[in-house]
Design an enzyme around this catalytic site. Structure first.
Site, PDB file in Angstrom:
ATOM      1  N   ARG A  52       0.853  -1.201   0.000  1.00 27.65           N
ATOM      2  CA  ARG A  52       0.000   0.000   0.000  1.00 27.65           C
ATOM      3  C   ARG A  52       0.885   1.246   0.000  1.00 27.65           C
ATOM      4  O   ARG A  52       0.590   2.230  -0.659  1.00 27.65           O
ATOM      5  CB  ARG A  52      -0.961   0.002   1.187  1.00 27.65           C
ATOM      6  CG  ARG A  52      -1.720   1.311   1.326  1.00 27.65           C
ATOM      7  CD  ARG A  52      -3.045   1.229   2.113  1.00 27.65           C
ATOM      8  NE  ARG A  52      -3.006   0.369   3.262  1.00 27.65           N
ATOM      9  CZ  ARG A  52      -2.352   0.630   4.419  1.00 27.65           C
ATOM     10  NH1 ARG A  52      -1.674   1.756   4.552  1.00 27.65           N
ATOM     11  NH2 ARG A  52      -2.370  -0.231   5.409  1.00 27.65           N
ATOM     12  N   TYR A 104     -17.361  16.055 -15.899  1.00 25.24           N
ATOM     13  CA  TYR A 104     -17.701  14.648 -15.731  1.00 25.24           C
ATOM     14  C   TYR A 104     -18.756  14.507 -14.614  1.00 25.24           C
ATOM     15  O   TYR A 104     -18.589  15.072 -13.525  1.00 25.24           O
ATOM     16  CB  TYR A 104     -16.429  13.878 -15.389  1.00 25.24           C
ATOM     17  CG  TYR A 104     -16.663  12.423 -15.154  1.00 25.24           C
ATOM     18  CD1 TYR A 104     -17.044  11.590 -16.200  1.00 25.24           C
ATOM     19  CD2 TYR A 104     -16.524  11.880 -13.890  1.00 25.24           C
ATOM     20  CE1 TYR A 104     -17.282  10.256 -15.982  1.00 25.24           C
ATOM     21  CE2 TYR A 104     -16.754  10.531 -13.665  1.00 25.24           C
ATOM     22  CZ  TYR A 104     -17.132   9.726 -14.714  1.00 25.24           C
ATOM     23  OH  TYR A 104     -17.368   8.405 -14.506  1.00 25.24           O
ATOM     24  N   ASP A 176      -8.436  18.312 -15.171  1.00 23.08           N
ATOM     25  CA  ASP A 176      -8.751  16.928 -15.529  1.00 23.08           C
ATOM     26  C   ASP A 176      -8.412  16.785 -17.017  1.00 23.08           C
ATOM     27  O   ASP A 176      -9.121  17.315 -17.870  1.00 23.08           O
ATOM     28  CB  ASP A 176     -10.241  16.662 -15.264  1.00 23.08           C
ATOM     29  CG  ASP A 176     -10.658  15.231 -15.614  1.00 23.08           C
ATOM     30  OD1 ASP A 176      -9.962  14.569 -16.412  1.00 23.08           O
ATOM     31  OD2 ASP A 176     -11.696  14.781 -15.104  1.00 23.08           O
ATOM     32  N   LYS A 201      -9.395   5.593 -19.309  1.00 25.81           N
ATOM     33  CA  LYS A 201      -9.822   6.011 -20.644  1.00 25.81           C
ATOM     34  C   LYS A 201      -8.656   5.853 -21.629  1.00 25.81           C
ATOM     35  O   LYS A 201      -8.158   4.758 -21.794  1.00 25.81           O
ATOM     36  CB  LYS A 201     -10.380   7.435 -20.575  1.00 25.81           C
ATOM     37  CG  LYS A 201     -11.370   7.651 -19.410  1.00 25.81           C
ATOM     38  CD  LYS A 201     -12.619   6.790 -19.492  1.00 25.81           C
ATOM     39  CE  LYS A 201     -13.440   6.757 -18.209  1.00 25.81           C
ATOM     40  NZ  LYS A 201     -13.786   8.026 -17.600  1.00 25.81           N
TER      41      LYS A 201
HETATM   42  C1  PLP Z   1     -14.170   8.558 -16.375  1.00 25.28           C
HETATM   43  C2  PLP Z   1     -13.799   9.924 -15.981  1.00 25.28           C
HETATM   44  C3  PLP Z   1     -13.510  10.235 -14.644  1.00 25.28           C
HETATM   45  C4  PLP Z   1     -13.618   9.214 -13.538  1.00 25.28           C
HETATM   46  O1  PLP Z   1     -12.689   8.193 -13.664  1.00 25.28           O
HETATM   47  P1  PLP Z   1     -12.921   6.661 -13.197  1.00 25.28           P
HETATM   48  O2  PLP Z   1     -11.672   5.983 -13.612  1.00 25.28           O
HETATM   49  O3  PLP Z   1     -14.154   6.158 -13.884  1.00 25.28           O
HETATM   50  O4  PLP Z   1     -13.106   6.699 -11.716  1.00 25.28           O
HETATM   51  C5  PLP Z   1     -13.124  11.540 -14.364  1.00 25.28           C
HETATM   52  N1  PLP Z   1     -13.051  12.476 -15.331  1.00 25.28           N
HETATM   53  C6  PLP Z   1     -13.330  12.214 -16.616  1.00 25.28           C
HETATM   54  C7  PLP Z   1     -13.234  13.296 -17.637  1.00 25.28           C
HETATM   55  C8  PLP Z   1     -13.718  10.936 -16.975  1.00 25.28           C
HETATM   56  O5  PLP Z   1     -14.011  10.678 -18.267  1.00 25.28           O
END
Ligand code: PLP
Length: 390
Positions: A52, A104, A176, A201
């Protein structure tokens, strides 16, 4: 030949953090699938005591991702939301954030239904121009949180301009960068303090791993995030880190193809009589096309518009018919994988955003969002042609 001063993006993606295994010479470093580490004496170990706190495979991923985003530190998490949660726990009760109104859906939900319980307040503003952000600054404001392009409306924020305005006011800029990836946009180079990703993604890119990361060059923030990673424990598994490392090696070639396919399909949709509006920053009639040209660039300076397209079909029924008729595009949540997906934001990714909120920025019942994959362009276009004509 002398070594280049700073190796290029793909060279770093393939090599940084991943030297051949010193014990065996294995070109692909092994997966350190272990929770604990033998200690030589009381309190004597080789920097690893419990996974961890630290794991070699995770550290390889973190080293690699820090290099790709141009930061000094990366801290990996078990999901994009876990990365965002770690960032939020860096702050204190009473702190206030200014955030893009159209982000998001999970980020919206976390701030309005979870972090509000802990006294973290947020204001949601239009971040396409600076005035609403400047008007929302309060004495307790600590950071601005941006997505550019936004999901799913594909509005842009001028990251360089906003970062500099935020810095003058003592605020951190957090971006982000999930939609763009460091191949297409590098917010730290533009002046932002922190980048986070859902590595689920494009970075992992094969729709088979959930993961997240925070990247920064602020050493105090990085140290606190590493402390939070260890203390709160939302760490990714060694195997997931290894899969993500493997995927990053092809990030540049995948993004080239995502970008190419999406640009061609955006033009196709733009000219289709059954599509009333296309939201894609690479179209000349996108209101922020010039900004897209300026800030969305590959590492060697080519324009990069990404693989995401939204378009207006006119009604929920039209959207439903089209989504059901598509065969190569799969109706599913998520994005950024090699396979093409279609998403209906109102019933899927953005179901937790209240109706008045989403309608105020044009997120209608007739909107569809495409994550354009790397299949053959002709097949993708034929699929859309068939579904739109139906
Ligand atoms: C999918 C997504 C998230 C969240 O991520 P997870 O891996 O699903 O927890 C945050 N921001 C954007 C732009 C996303 O597409």
């Amino acid at each position: 030949m002398p070594r280049p001063v700073k190796p290029g993006f793909s060279t770093r993606a393939i090599h940084v953090g991943q030297e051949p295994d010193p014990a065996t010479g294995a070109v692909v470093p092994p997966i350190y699938q272990t929770t604990t580490y033998a200690q030589e004496d009381l309190g004597v170990h080789r920097g690893y005591d419990y996974s961890r706190a630290a794991n070699p495979t995770r550290q390889m991923l973190e080293t690699n991702l820090a290099s790709l985003e141009g930061g000094t530190s990366a801290i990996a998490f078990a999901s994009g939301m876990a990365a965002f949660t770690a960032l939020m726990t860096h702050f204190r009760s009473g702190d206030h954030f200014i955030i893009s109104e159209n982000v998001y859906g999970g980020t919206y939900r976390a701030l309005t239904q979870v972090f509000n319980r802990f006294g973290l307040a947020s204001s949601w503003v239009d971040m396409t121009k600076p005035e609403p952000f400047l008007a929302a600054v309060e004495p307790s404001t600590k950071a601005i949180i941006l997505e550019s392009p936004t999901n799913p409306m594909m509005s842009l924020t001028d990251i360089a301009q906003f970062s500099s305005l935020a810095r003058e006011r003592g605020l951190l800029t957090i971006v982000d960068n999930t939609f763009m990836t460091p191949y297409c946009q590098r917010p730290l180079e533009l002046g932002a303090d922190v980048v986070y990703h859902s590595t689920t993604k494009y970075l992992c890119g094969h729709s088979d791993v959930i993961g997240g990361v925070v990247i920064t060059s602020d050493s105090r923030l990085a140290a606190d995030l590493a402390f939070i990673q260890k203390s709160l424990g939302a760490v990714p598994s060694p195997f997931d880190c290894w899969l993500t490392l493997r995927s990053l090696k092809t990030l540049a070639v995948r993004m080239e193809r995502h970008n190419h396919n999406a640009l061609q399909l955006a033009h196709f949709l733009d000219g289709h009589p059954n599509v009333s509006r296309v939201y894609f920053p690479g179209l000349k009639d996108h209101p922020q096309y010039d900004l897209a040209l300026k800030q969305q660039r590959t590492p060697d300076g080519q324009p990069a518009f990404g693989g995401m397209i939204s378009f207006e079909t006119g009604s929920r029924e039209n959207a439903r018919k089209i989504a059901r008729a598509l065969k190569v595009f799969t109706l599913a949540e998520s994005l950024g994988g090699v396979e093409s997906l279609v998403n209906h934001p109102v019933t899927m990714t953005h179901a937790s955003v209240p109706r008045e909120q989403r309608e105020s920025f044009g997120l209608t019942e007739g909107l569809l969002r495409l994550s354009v994959g790397i299949e053959d362009l002709a097949d993708l276009q034929a699929d859309l042609e068939g579904a739109l004509g139906a």
